[in-house]
Design a protein around this motif. Structure first.
Motif, PDB file in Angstrom:
ATOM      1  N   LEU A  83       0.823  -1.210   0.000  1.00  0.00           N
ATOM      2  CA  LEU A  83       0.000   0.000   0.000  1.00  0.00           C
ATOM      3  C   LEU A  83       0.860   1.264   0.000  1.00  0.00           C
ATOM      4  O   LEU A  83       0.524   2.246  -0.668  1.00  0.00           O
ATOM      5  N   LEU A  84       1.955   1.265   0.764  1.00  0.00           N
ATOM      6  CA  LEU A  84       2.829   2.434   0.793  1.00  0.00           C
ATOM      7  C   LEU A  84       3.336   2.781  -0.601  1.00  0.00           C
ATOM      8  O   LEU A  84       3.262   3.937  -1.044  1.00  0.00           O
ATOM      9  N   LEU A  85       3.856   1.787  -1.307  1.00  0.00           N
ATOM     10  CA  LEU A  85       4.447   2.047  -2.624  1.00  0.00           C
ATOM     11  C   LEU A  85       3.373   2.365  -3.656  1.00  0.00           C
ATOM     12  O   LEU A  85       3.596   3.175  -4.564  1.00  0.00           O
ATOM     13  N   GLN A  86       2.215   1.732  -3.528  1.00  0.00           N
ATOM     14  CA  GLN A  86       1.161   1.958  -4.499  1.00  0.00           C
ATOM     15  C   GLN A  86       0.541   3.343  -4.363  1.00  0.00           C
ATOM     16  O   GLN A  86       0.109   3.934  -5.355  1.00  0.00           O
ATOM     17  N   ASP A  87       0.539   3.881  -3.149  1.00  0.00           N
ATOM     18  CA  ASP A  87      -0.205   5.109  -2.874  1.00  0.00           C
ATOM     19  C   ASP A  87       0.666   6.358  -2.978  1.00  0.00           C
ATOM     20  O   ASP A  87       0.294   7.416  -2.488  1.00  0.00           O
ATOM     21  N   LEU A  88       1.818   6.262  -3.615  1.00  0.00           N
ATOM     22  CA  LEU A  88       2.708   7.413  -3.733  1.00  0.00           C
ATOM     23  C   LEU A  88       2.203   8.391  -4.792  1.00  0.00           C
ATOM     24  O   LEU A  88       1.625   7.979  -5.807  1.00  0.00           O
ATOM     25  N   PRO A  89       2.415   9.689  -4.575  1.00  0.00           N
ATOM     26  CA  PRO A  89       1.893  10.689  -5.522  1.00  0.00           C
ATOM     27  C   PRO A  89       2.730  10.793  -6.792  1.00  0.00           C
ATOM     28  O   PRO A  89       3.805  10.201  -6.903  1.00  0.00           O
ATOM     29  N   LEU A  90       2.213  11.573  -7.735  1.00  0.00           N
ATOM     30  CA  LEU A  90       2.891  11.906  -8.992  1.00  0.00           C
ATOM     31  C   LEU A  90       3.217  10.671  -9.826  1.00  0.00           C
ATOM     32  O   LEU A  90       4.126  10.697 -10.663  1.00  0.00           O
ATOM     33  N   GLY A  91       2.500   9.574  -9.593  1.00  0.00           N
ATOM     34  CA  GLY A  91       2.720   8.369 -10.385  1.00  0.00           C
ATOM     35  C   GLY A  91       4.008   7.638 -10.085  1.00  0.00           C
ATOM     36  O   GLY A  91       4.459   6.810 -10.883  1.00  0.00           O
TER      37      GLY A  91
END
Length: 433
Positions: free
Chosen positions: A76-84
């Motif tokens: 979830l941490l890596l998936q939910d990062l901004p700016l793609g």
């Protein structure tokens, strides 16, 4: 809501490995969402040591539960990062590897100890090259952001490390990477620790407890004229008799070898508490009480020392190459006793007299983006780090693996057990860490 937050391209990550097992993407999304809501925290040294009070079966059940929760949080941490950021190819690969971990854990439950231990060893090995994947993801992201702004601004290329404090989205990426490496450290530390607590598993090839490396680091001084004894005294992944001075000197030897290959000349000497490393070791034979020792995860300490010493040697050599003079020694001070604020506090200061760091660069030395920028500028050893914080054999350390991230990951490791790392520098004079 948690399931929806996973969403988007994570579904493709789940689907891409669907053929590897009987579990569909919907199950995986639900599993990640539910486990990511469970509590998760770092382990203290005391908590790690108390795990030996559990039976082998109880330890494996505990490890299985922590892995499911920690890996779900990482996804979830890596998936939910901004700016793609999470959509970069190398980052997608990291996410997919963690999704595959969850499938493997489901297919190999701890109720079958042999299959479960084989599974977690495969999981451990799967992520050994992850630092390189993250570094490539950071580099690709930096390049794409730069290209996106090029059509509307006739400006020189700006690194994300330069603008991090002004852009909340970039700040979130930096904070999330700190959280990611903290959780990752917990998981890999726990795998190594639980396996090493079982006598029948102590020979497992987990590449963590410095087995090969520590053949050259004693945990006690040899008799005069005798050979240095290999390290022992481990309870799981914790060395009960960690001696910072000996790990420091061994880290210096490996950093010295790498830098000597880079410049084709002898790097600066290491001085420990005002003596040469050799003199310090000899004095330790005569007055063992001068050398502090305590329980610690020794490979964490080694990674930090290696990274700081490597940078100190590099900057000293670059300054000497320009001036034509011999490089000044690198000094290490090991501070113990009543000068410290706490009985359990130990301080090591490493000082070089190299190029120093400009004031504008000081605020970004801990940025994950800073190292990838320097790597692009072409110095093949400017940010060479160990292949993993998990540890590496001397032969592997000698290879120039441009992973980057060294100082940023070092700070995560130092802070893991409540420590801190600071850096002070004067341009053209040198740096204290």
């Amino acid at each position: 809501a948690a399931a929806a937050a996973v969403g988007g391209s994570l579904s493709s990550s789940c689907a891409s490995v669907e053929g590897a097992g009987l579990l569909g993407g919907n199950w995986m999304l639900r599993h990640i969402a539910e486990n990511s809501q469970q509590p998760f925290s770092k382990y203290s040294l005391e908590e790690l040591l108390r795990l030996q009070e559990l039976s082998p079966t109880e330890r494996l059940l505990h490890l299985d539960n922590v892995l499911h929760v920690g890996i779900s949080k990482i996804v979830l941490l890596l998936q939910d990062l901004p700016l793609g950021f999470g959509s970069r190819g190398p980052i997608r690969e990291v996410i997919q590897d963690y999704v595959q971990d969850l499938r493997d854990l489901h297919d190999n439950p701890p109720e079958d100890p042999n299959r479960f231990k084989k599974c977690i060893l495969e999981i451990f090995a799967r992520h050994r090259g992850m630092l390189g994947q993250i570094a490539r993801g950071l580099r690709d992201f930096q390049h794409e952001i730069g290209e996106g702004f090029e059509p509307i601004a006739d400006l020189n290329s700006t690194s994300l490390a330069d603008i991090c404090e002004f852009v909340p989205a970039v700040q979130k990426i930096e904070r999330t990477l700190d959280d990611f490496f903290t959780i990752r450290t917990t998981l890999r530390l726990l795998i190594a620790h639980c396996l090493q607590l079982n006598p029948e598993d102590r020979g497992a090839e987990i590449g963590f407890a410095m087995h090969e490396l520590m053949q050259r680091i004693p945990d006690r001084q040899p008799p005069p004229g005798g050979r240095l004894r290999a390290a022992g005294g481990h309870v799981g992944a914790i060395c009960l008799d960690t001696r910072p001075s000996l790990i420091l000197i061994e880290a210096y030897r490996h950093a010295q070898f790498m830098v000597q290959r880079r410049f084709n000349r002898s790097p600066p000497e290491l001085m420990v508490n005002g003596r040469t490393a050799r003199e310090f070791l000899v004095e330790g034979l005569e007055q063992p009480s001068l050398d502090t020792h305590f329980p610690y995860v020794d490979i964490h300490l080694y990674f930090v020392f290696f990274e700081v010493l490597k940078n100190a040697l590099l900057t000293s050599m670059r300054k000497a190459s320009r001036s034509g003079a011999e490089p000044s020694p690198v000094h290490a001070s090991l501070i113990t006793g009543t000068s410290l604020m706490s009985e359990n506090e130990r301080t090591v200061k490493i000082t070089d007299y190299g190029e120093g760091i400009n004031r504008d660069d000081m605020r970004k030395v801990w940025s994950y983006f800073h190292s990838t920028v320097n790597e692009q500028r072409g110095d093949p050893l400017s940010h060479t780090a160990m292949s993993e914080e998990d540890g590496a054999a001397p032969s592997r350390l000698a290879r120039a693996g441009n992973r980057g991230l060294g100082l940023a990951v070092s700070r995560v490791l130092v802070r893991y057990f409540g420590g801190e790392i600071d850096l002070h520098s004067i341009p053209r004079k040198g740096t204290d860490v």
